[in-house]
Every structure is written in structure tokens, then in C-alpha cells.
Design a protein around this motif. Structure first.
Motif, mmCIF file in Angstrom:
data_model
loop_
_atom_site.group_PDB
_atom_site.id
_atom_site.type_symbol
_atom_site.label_atom_id
_atom_site.label_comp_id
_atom_site.label_asym_id
_atom_site.label_seq_id
_atom_site.Cartn_x
_atom_site.Cartn_y
_atom_site.Cartn_z
ATOM 1 N N MET A 234 0.831 -1.206 0.000
ATOM 2 C CA MET A 234 0.000 0.000 0.000
ATOM 3 C C MET A 234 0.869 1.261 0.000
ATOM 4 O O MET A 234 0.597 2.224 -0.724
ATOM 5 N N ASN A 235 1.924 1.242 0.798
ATOM 6 C CA ASN A 235 2.798 2.417 0.864
ATOM 7 C C ASN A 235 3.585 2.622 -0.425
ATOM 8 O O ASN A 235 3.831 3.761 -0.840
ATOM 9 N N ASP A 236 3.989 1.527 -1.077
ATOM 10 C CA ASP A 236 4.897 1.644 -2.223
ATOM 11 C C ASP A 236 4.189 1.723 -3.579
ATOM 12 O O ASP A 236 4.748 2.277 -4.526
ATOM 13 N N TRP A 237 2.976 1.153 -3.693
ATOM 14 C CA TRP A 237 2.365 1.005 -5.009
ATOM 15 C C TRP A 237 1.016 1.705 -5.186
ATOM 16 O O TRP A 237 0.508 1.759 -6.301
ATOM 17 N N SER A 238 0.432 2.219 -4.113
ATOM 18 C CA SER A 238 -0.903 2.810 -4.253
ATOM 19 C C SER A 238 -0.893 4.044 -5.152
ATOM 20 O O SER A 238 -1.810 4.240 -5.961
ATOM 21 N N ASN A 244 -1.502 5.119 -12.975
ATOM 22 C CA ASN A 244 -1.405 4.327 -14.202
ATOM 23 C C ASN A 244 -2.636 3.493 -14.516
ATOM 24 O O ASN A 244 -2.912 3.214 -15.674
ATOM 25 N N VAL A 245 -3.370 3.067 -13.483
ATOM 26 C CA VAL A 245 -4.531 2.207 -13.706
ATOM 27 C C VAL A 245 -5.830 2.974 -13.535
ATOM 28 O O VAL A 245 -6.706 2.937 -14.409
ATOM 29 N N ALA A 246 -5.966 3.698 -12.406
ATOM 30 C CA ALA A 246 -7.204 4.453 -12.164
ATOM 31 C C ALA A 246 -7.235 5.765 -12.927
ATOM 32 O O ALA A 246 -8.283 6.418 -12.985
ATOM 33 N N LYS A 247 -6.089 6.180 -13.500
ATOM 34 C CA LYS A 247 -5.980 7.414 -14.300
ATOM 35 C C LYS A 247 -6.369 8.651 -13.488
ATOM 36 O O LYS A 247 -7.067 9.554 -13.960
ATOM 37 N N ALA A 248 -5.887 8.700 -12.249
ATOM 38 C CA ALA A 248 -6.155 9.860 -11.395
ATOM 39 C C ALA A 248 -5.290 11.030 -11.831
ATOM 40 O O ALA A 248 -4.197 10.858 -12.388
ATOM 41 N N ALA A 249 -5.772 12.257 -11.565
ATOM 42 C CA ALA A 249 -4.974 13.448 -11.816
ATOM 43 C C ALA A 249 -3.744 13.435 -10.922
ATOM 44 O O ALA A 249 -3.741 12.828 -9.843
ATOM 45 N N ALA A 250 -2.690 14.129 -11.354
ATOM 46 C CA ALA A 250 -1.421 14.089 -10.625
ATOM 47 C C ALA A 250 -1.584 14.519 -9.168
ATOM 48 O O ALA A 250 -0.953 13.968 -8.260
ATOM 49 N N GLY A 251 -2.450 15.495 -8.935
ATOM 50 C CA GLY A 251 -2.638 15.988 -7.576
ATOM 51 C C GLY A 251 -3.347 15.008 -6.663
ATOM 52 O O GLY A 251 -3.314 15.165 -5.432
ATOM 53 N N LEU A 252 -3.991 13.981 -7.232
ATOM 54 C CA LEU A 252 -4.743 13.025 -6.421
ATOM 55 C C LEU A 252 -3.947 11.776 -6.068
ATOM 56 O O LEU A 252 -4.351 11.023 -5.176
ATOM 57 N N THR A 253 -2.841 11.536 -6.752
ATOM 58 C CA THR A 253 -2.117 10.271 -6.529
ATOM 59 C C THR A 253 -1.593 10.101 -5.096
ATOM 60 O O THR A 253 -1.584 8.975 -4.588
ATOM 61 N N PRO A 254 -1.155 11.173 -4.396
ATOM 62 C CA PRO A 254 -0.704 10.961 -3.010
ATOM 63 C C PRO A 254 -1.827 10.577 -2.062
ATOM 64 O O PRO A 254 -1.557 10.136 -0.943
ATOM 65 N N LEU A 255 -3.087 10.756 -2.483
ATOM 66 C CA LEU A 255 -4.200 10.447 -1.595
ATOM 67 C C LEU A 255 -4.292 8.951 -1.280
ATOM 68 O O LEU A 255 -4.882 8.569 -0.269
ATOM 69 N N GLY A 256 -3.722 8.112 -2.128
ATOM 70 C CA GLY A 256 -3.762 6.680 -1.861
ATOM 71 C C GLY A 256 -3.071 6.345 -0.548
ATOM 72 O O GLY A 256 -3.638 5.666 0.323
ATOM 73 N N ILE A 257 -1.837 6.833 -0.402
ATOM 74 C CA ILE A 257 -1.109 6.607 0.848
ATOM 75 C C ILE A 257 -1.809 7.311 1.997
ATOM 76 O O ILE A 257 -1.893 6.788 3.113
ATOM 77 N N ALA A 258 -2.347 8.496 1.735
ATOM 78 C CA ALA A 258 -2.966 9.290 2.804
ATOM 79 C C ALA A 258 -4.176 8.576 3.400
ATOM 80 O O ALA A 258 -4.286 8.444 4.622
ATOM 81 N N VAL A 259 -5.095 8.110 2.550
ATOM 82 C CA VAL A 259 -6.306 7.481 3.097
ATOM 83 C C VAL A 259 -5.964 6.160 3.776
ATOM 84 O O VAL A 259 -6.547 5.815 4.814
ATOM 85 N N PHE A 260 -5.014 5.430 3.223
ATOM 86 C CA PHE A 260 -4.595 4.179 3.857
ATOM 87 C C PHE A 260 -3.985 4.453 5.228
ATOM 88 O O PHE A 260 -4.327 3.790 6.225
ATOM 89 N N PRO A 306 -13.523 4.276 -6.272
ATOM 90 C CA PRO A 306 -13.456 2.917 -5.725
ATOM 91 C C PRO A 306 -12.061 2.548 -5.218
ATOM 92 O O PRO A 306 -11.939 1.842 -4.204
ATOM 93 N N ALA A 307 -11.016 3.007 -5.914
ATOM 94 C CA ALA A 307 -9.654 2.699 -5.465
ATOM 95 C C ALA A 307 -9.384 3.313 -4.096
ATOM 96 O O ALA A 307 -8.859 2.645 -3.193
ATOM 97 N N LEU A 308 -9.748 4.584 -3.929
ATOM 98 C CA LEU A 308 -9.524 5.243 -2.638
ATOM 99 C C LEU A 308 -10.336 4.573 -1.535
ATOM 100 O O LEU A 308 -9.851 4.394 -0.408
ATOM 101 N N ALA A 309 -11.572 4.192 -1.854
ATOM 102 C CA ALA A 309 -12.391 3.486 -0.866
ATOM 103 C C ALA A 309 -11.767 2.141 -0.510
ATOM 104 O O ALA A 309 -11.744 1.734 0.662
#
Length: 412
Positions: A234-238, A244-260, A306-309
Motif C-alpha cells: 500500500m505504501n509503495d504502489w498505491s 497508471n490504472v485508475a488514471k487519477a490526476a497528478a494531484g490526487l495520486t498521493p491520496l492513496g497513501i494518505a487514506v490508507f 473505488p480505489a480510494l475506498a
């Protein structure tokens, strides 16, 4: 600082300070790797090997940790290993070349393993002695220490480019934390300090120095290994998955680690009351199942939301695995605790790399699917464990953690 009157709270704060110290120490030097890289003229591959040396040192130190736990007990091992960890960043900042830096970081891994096992043994004994759950909150303070270490690194990097100055300030803060914590760590039980009688000495000498792990210890070790694989992935690949997969905007990609991270910290703070209400086994099995199913559904549905959830559910569900398994392993004795901790380190070290190989072969979607399967394996492994407690406040374990640790200490 005024002394806390309540004995449980006093020891809880002291042990929590060690968890905070470990998170702070690792974040201190890891956050300055770019400066270490520039100072020593390292390549990206050499930096990767430097990080691996820390994990290898921790994973390979299992026999040493078990021996030290038996001979000196958790309190002395906590103080000794924490003191070494306070000074190792200073040594890294002054390392004259890459070879010396590798040795220092490998020693740091050994120190991390020693403190990890010893402070978790202290936490498990605290729960047993007072019949109150606290391990979740203790593990949550590790994340707080990592945050403080990163903030100090950012501030010192803005103020000066000197690694030595940053690591000197960090060492002073770490030593102050240790000085406060060491006063109220739990002492060894009286029976652990007594030497075995002459009649008992002969059977002890005939025992294996490192007994073979029991089936329950192996289930615990596998659960810890796959649980740390999930955390590390989760820390390294979210962020890359979101990009690359969910096609999130650049500003949203750090949110994966944040919500986790946020849901994991919140869940660990709350997990002690969940353990009291439902029991360790149910919390761990249902939590890891929630993590696996939530992430699998998120990958199948696709998209940013869905990815963030799914990442949030992973943090919520996997958070209790490490604290609860550490408590269970401590009840099996020092050897079991050291082995389980070592397997957890192996999972944390090797897991993200394995996930990366899956991603390179089949894509990040398949890689995240493998993470979901790992969470399912945690649920399977933990369902095979005979949990000796339904929460420390619900009548206590069938086998006394303190007695188990005392017996292994006496055997050493």
C-alpha cells in the motif's frame, strides 16, 4: 515532566515512547537518503541496496534477538537497543564511504529488530499484568513518530544542508525520549530473574538452544509476513496504481497513501476497544477479510473513487493484525516472538519487490489483486490460530504471557 500517578498509564506512556522513538528514528535517516546519496556519490541501485541492508540485518538477527531476550529480558533489551538506535544516524551522517554506510545501516536493522521484539514484549506483558488492551494504541504511536521524524527532517533540510547537524538534533531528542521512557518500563517478573535450581539445570541444558517452532507459531509468522506485505505494498504502489490504472490526476495520486495511513492509525487507536468487545481472533480475521474483499472489489470496479475506498478499507482492516499477532506470539515465549517479528520483516522487505515483479509481468491491476489475495491469506492463517484471549479485559488468556516470557528467560 510531572510523573503520572497511575501505574498502568505510566508504563503505557513509557512503552509508547519507545514505539514513537522507533518510528522517529527510521524516518529521520530514511527521509535524508537523497542527501546521503549525494554525499557518498551513490547510484539508485546502491541506495536500494542500502535500504535492503537494513531489512537483511533485521531479518537475520532472529537468533541474536531470541538469545538476548532470554538472557537479559525485554526491559534491558529495550534500553540497550534504543540507545544504539539514537546514535546510529550520527554514524551514518559521518560515514566516510559506501562500505561503512552499509555496515551502519545493517547494524541499524539489528537494532530495529531488537527494539521491535522487546517493546512488543513489554506491551504484551502490560496487557497481561493489568488486564487492559493497549497494543493498538502503542502501534499507532509508531506512525506518529514517523510523522514527527519527517517533519523535523523537512525543517532541518530547510534550515541547513548539514546532515551532521540534523542527526545531532535528532539524537538529542531521541535520547531525551529514551531517558523519560526507561524509568517506567516493566521489570522482569521475579521468577525470570532467579537462576534455575540445580535439579532443573540438567534438563535445561539438554534442550535445543533454538527449539523448532510450533504449528501455531508458524501460522502466526505467516500471518505477520503477509500482513506486512499488504502494508508495504500500500505504501509503495498505491500512488502508481492511481496514476497508471485508475488514471487519477497528478494531484490526487498521493491520496492513496494518505487514506490508507489515516484509516490505519484511526483503526489502531480504536482496535483496543474492538478487541475488548469482540476478541482478538474475530477482530483480526474479520479485519483482514474486509481488507482483501474491499481491495478486490475496488480493483474489479476500477476508477479513482473505488480505489480510494478500497485503500481506506485495507487500512481499516489490516491495522489490527500486527498488534494482535504480536500479543499472541508473546504468549508463546521469546523464541516465538522473535521468529514472528523476523518473518514480518521479511514480508516488509520482500513483499513490495514481489508485487513489483507481478506488476511488470501482468500490470498493476494484477499486482493489486495479489495484495488482496495476501490479505485473504492473513485471514486464513489467523483463523488457524487458537487465540488464547477474547480481549485482555474479557477474562485473560489461557496461558499467562508473563509466565511464558519468564520461563523462556529462566531457560536462557
Amino acid at each position: 515532566m510531572p510523573r503520572i500517578r497511575d501505574e498502568f498509564r505510566r508504563s503505557q506512556v513509557a512503552i509508547g515512547a519507545l514505539f514513537l522513538l522507533l518510528g522517529f528514528q527510521y524516518a529521520t535517516w530514511a527521509s535524508r537518503l537523497p542527501a546521503v546519496k549525494a554525499r557518498l556519490g551513490l547510484s539508485d541501485a546502491e541506495v536500494g541496496l542500502l535500504l535492503m541492508a537494513c531489512g537483511v540485518g533485521a531479518a537475520a538477527s532472529f537468533p541474536l534477538v531470541a538469545t538476548l531476550m532470554k538472557r537479559f529480558g525485554s526491559r534491558a533489551l529495550c534500553i540497550g537497543s534504543a540507545a544504539a538506535l539514537c546514535l546510529l544516524p550520527l554514524a551514518l551522517g559521518a560515514a566516510p564511504d559506501y562500505a561503512v554506510a552499509l555496515v551502519i545501516v545493517c547494524c541499524d536493522g539489528v537494532g530495529v529488530a531488537c527494539l521491535d521484539v522487546a517493546m512488543n514484549a513489554q506491551g504484551a506483558e502490560l496487557e497481561e499484568r493489568f488486564g487492559r488492551n493497549t497494543m493498538g494504541k502503542l502501534h499507532a504511536t509508531f506512525s506518529g513518530g514517523s510523522l514527527f521524524g519527517a517533519l523535523l527532517a523537512a525543517a532541518m533540510n530547510a534550515a541547513t544542508s548539514s546532515l551532521e547537524a540534523h542527526f545531532a538534533v535528532a539524537a538529542v531528542l531521541l535520547l531525551l525520549v529514551l531517558a523519560y521512557a526507561q524509568r517506567d518500563l516493566l521489570p522482569l517478573p521475579p521468577q525470570a530473574e532467579a537462576a534455575p535450581t540445580e535439579a532443573a539445570a540438567e534438563p535445561v541444558r539438554k534442550q535445543r538452544r533454538f527449539p523448532l517452532p510450533t504449528r501455531i507459531t508458524l501460522w502466526m509468522g505467516l500471518a505477520m509476513a503477509f500482513g506486512t506485505i499488504v502494508e508495504g505494498a500500500m505504501n509503495d504502489w498505491s500512488a502508481l496504481y492511481l496514476k497508471n490504472v485508475a488514471k487519477a490526476a497528478a494531484g490526487l495520486t498521493p491520496l492513496g497513501i494518505a487514506v490508507f495511513s489515516i484509516t490505519m492509525v484511526v483503526a489502531r487507536v480504536c482496535s483496543d476497544s474492538w478487541r475488548k468487545r469482540w476478541g482478538d481472533g474475530r477482530v483480526v480475521v474479520l479485519g483482514s477479510t474486509l481488507a482483501g474483499v474491499g481491495l478486490a472489489v475496488a480493483v474489479l470496479v476500477g476508477g479513482v473513487i473505488p480505489a480510494l475506498a478500497g485503500f481506506a478499507l485495507v487500512g481499516l482492516g489490516i491495522a489490527s493484525v500486527t498488534p494482535c499477532v504480536y500479543v499472541a506470539a508473546a504468549g508463546q515465549g521469546a523464541d516465538a516472538l522473535a521468529l514472528v517479528a523476523s518473518l514480518g520483516t521479511v514480508g516488509l522487505l520482500a513483499g513490495p519487490g514481489v508485487i513489483g515483479l507481478i506488476a511488470s509481468g501482468g500490470g498493476l491491476g494484477w499486482a493489486m489483486g495479489a495484495v488482496a489475495i495476501s490479505a485473504g491469506i492473513v485471514a486464513l492463517c489467523t483463523s488457524r490460530i487458537r487465540w488464547t484471549t477474547g480481549g485482555a479485559a474479557d477474562g485473560g488468556p489461557a496461558a499467562d504471557t508473563s509466565d511464558a516470557l519468564a520461563a523462556t528467560s529462566a531457560a536462557g
